[in-house]
Scaffold this active site. Structure first.
Site, PDB file in Angstrom:
ATOM      1  N   GLU A 198     -12.998   2.544   1.391  1.00 42.76           N
ATOM      2  CA  GLU A 198     -12.381   2.349   2.701  1.00 42.76           C
ATOM      3  C   GLU A 198     -12.638   3.583   3.558  1.00 42.76           C
ATOM      4  O   GLU A 198     -11.887   4.566   3.533  1.00 42.76           O
ATOM      5  CB  GLU A 198     -10.876   2.083   2.583  1.00 42.76           C
ATOM      6  N   GLU A 233       0.821  -1.197   0.000  1.00 43.23           N
ATOM      7  CA  GLU A 233       0.000   0.000   0.000  1.00 43.23           C
ATOM      8  C   GLU A 233       0.864   1.260   0.000  1.00 43.23           C
ATOM      9  O   GLU A 233       1.866   1.334   0.704  1.00 43.23           O
ATOM     10  CB  GLU A 233      -0.864  -0.040   1.262  1.00 43.23           C
ATOM     11  N   HIS A 275       0.337   4.700   1.234  1.00 44.15           N
ATOM     12  CA  HIS A 275      -0.602   5.338   2.167  1.00 44.15           C
ATOM     13  C   HIS A 275       0.111   6.534   2.780  1.00 44.15           C
ATOM     14  O   HIS A 275       1.317   6.490   3.007  1.00 44.15           O
ATOM     15  CB  HIS A 275      -0.947   4.284   3.243  1.00 44.15           C
ATOM     16  N   HIS A 281      -7.181   1.287  -2.673  1.00 45.34           N
ATOM     17  CA  HIS A 281      -7.956   1.620  -1.477  1.00 45.34           C
ATOM     18  C   HIS A 281      -8.573   2.998  -1.652  1.00 45.34           C
ATOM     19  O   HIS A 281      -7.865   4.003  -1.614  1.00 45.34           O
ATOM     20  CB  HIS A 281      -7.057   1.630  -0.239  1.00 45.34           C
TER      21      HIS A 281
END
Lengths: 343, 132
Positions: free
Chosen positions: A304, A147, A149, A268
């Protein structure tokens, strides 16, 4: 389930969005999945192994058969299984590379039994680890995504290191999972409201927002916020809570996701709220959907919702429904632009 | 938000030698028992020595000092742990203020070489259940 048209990104949800709903007395995983299907929040279904499945990754055959049958019946498609690399689970020392690979291999095998084609987790940024992970994913005919993020971005040092390693190893099984938290244009209004409601001094909230909007580096932002915050009388507790505003929300230009799109295995769709006009007030969904459509991405975007970290005034189901409506509309508009441009 | 659920609603139970309550995990996923770095309990302003607390989970009862080596035993996110706190003279029936802080190591988030430790405090005034 109502799919998006062929050739566009597909929508879904991660059950992480329903973290508070999971704490309700009447919670069951089956009931939650049936509700997701009723609200048309698929067709993609993602979950966190350590959250949704007891004894993860040591799941029973009954769990495997039960979940596969349920997803089939609900016309939901397993997308990514969120995994964790618990490097600090021992108090006496960190996990070794070999232990880390075995830890993720057990989770990849469990995900495979459940029919999930993608695993995602943080990893160790070494050649040995990345090569080992590629072997595991290839053996299981799965993909593995790391990910991106907040506070990371497509070219932050850790991600740049991983991009180099992935290029060097050259496995088609490895890629990235963009998380919208890296590319925001504002601090979420729902977060600001929650801090105000909790009694956080208004001038500290205004300060952290102001610091957030500057172009300086993360360490510089922390330092400035601490210094000016302390001058305003902030306690260590106040600083700790508001530092999260700086770490959890990144200011990358959403167009920059283009740079890693060829390696994107899953997405996401992080968000914090949907306003009265149906928009996400802190994340430019229109630009992000345009980037994905122009890049020809046809994998899944999991809704999400992370507002549950600071508010229990919203239903995770309802806000995800709102984001699905927004993303579907923007995907169709972006597809029209792509078609018009091609003619 | 999970912080407000650290003390299970309606779970405070008095006995003539102490009290118990449900401790719920203020994190979204299962964690190994080695992640529990500390539990502090105060009842009506009076601290209970941490070494006297007992935590029951998965059919086992532990002292906090038993937990550090248990990195392969899991606290599932939906399961409350029952905390037992001895108190001489017991806990009288009626309302009491329970003040609980749990320190949880998040084993997959390591910043500058140190695992993240969340300290979550929950204070609730509850009326004791029955007791025996």
């Amino acid at each position: 389930m109502t799919p998006t048209p062929e050739g566009l990104p597909k929508l879904g949800i991660t059950l992480f969005s329903l973290t508070l709903e999971m704490r309700m007395p009447d919670y069951s995983l089956e009931g939650m999945i049936r509700r997701v299907a009723e609200l048309d929040l698929g067709p993609g279904l993602e979950m966190v192994g350590f959250q949704s499945l007891r004894d993860w990754p040591r799941i029973t055959d009954d769990t495997v058969v039960g979940l596969r049958d349920l997803l089939d019946e609900c016309e939901l498609v397993p997308t990514a299984m969120s995994m964790n690399l618990d490097v600090a689970r021992r108090r006496d020392r960190r996990m070794t590379e070999e232990e880390g690979l075995a830890y993720l291999e057990a989770q990849m095998e469990a995900a495979h039994r459940l029919g999930f084609p993608i695993g995602k987790s943080a990893i160790m940024a070494t050649r040995t680890f990345v090569e080992g992970l590629a072997r595991i994913a290839e053996r299981l005919d799965m993909k593995f995504g790391v990910e991106v993020h907040s506070p990371e971005s497509v070219d932050s040092p850790h991600v740049a290191e991983l991009r180099e390693l992935f290029d060097a190893v050259g496995s088609p099984a490895l890629g990235f999972v963009p998380d919208f938290s890296s590319s925001m244009h504002d601090v979420p209004p729902s977060l600001v409201e929650a801090h105000r409601a909790s009694g956080m001094p208004g001038e500290l909230i205004d300060l952290v927002e102001e610091v957030w909007h500057t172009d300086s580096s993360m360490p510089e932002k922390f330092a400035r916020f601490r210094e000016e915050g302390e001058a305003l009388g902030a306690t260590p507790g106040d600083l700790g809570k508001l530092n999260m505003v700086l770490t959890m929300h990144g200011r990358m230009d959403p167009r920059r996701w283009e740079e890693i799109m060829p390696q994107v295995v899953h997405v996401h769709g992080k968000f914090y709220g949907i306003d009265a006009d149906g928009n996400e007030p802190s994340i430019d969904h229109e630009t992000i959907m345009d980037v994905f459509v122009q890049a020809g991405y046809t994998g899944f975007i999991s809704s999400e919702w992370e507002g549950h970290a600071y508010t229990d005034t919203m239903s995770g189901y309802d806000v995800c429904r709102g984001q699905h409506d927004l993303m579907r509309r923007l995907l169709l508009e972006a597809a029209q632009r792509r078609a018009a441009h091609a003619h | 938000m999970l912080t407000e659920q650290v003390i299970g609603d309606g779970s405070l139970t008095g006995r003539d030698d102490g009290f118990s309550f449900d401790l719920r995990m203020p994190w979204y996923r299962a964690l190994p028992l080695s992640s529990v770095e500390g539990v502090d309990v105060r009842i009506d302003g009076q601290a209970v020595p941490s070494e006297e607390l007992r935590l029951s989970l998965n059919g086992e009862t532990y002292a906090l000092s038993d937990l550090p080596p248990l990195y392969d035993d899991w606290w599932y996110v939906a399961d409350p742990a029952t905390v037992w706190a001895p108190k001489s003279g017991g806990l009288a029936p009626g309302q009491h203020e329970l003040d609980v802080t749990i320190a949880l190591r998040i084993p997959y988030i390591v910043e500058s070489g140190h695992p993240l430790v969340m300290r979550e405090r929950c204070v609730k005034t509850q009326t004791t259940n029955g007791g025996s």
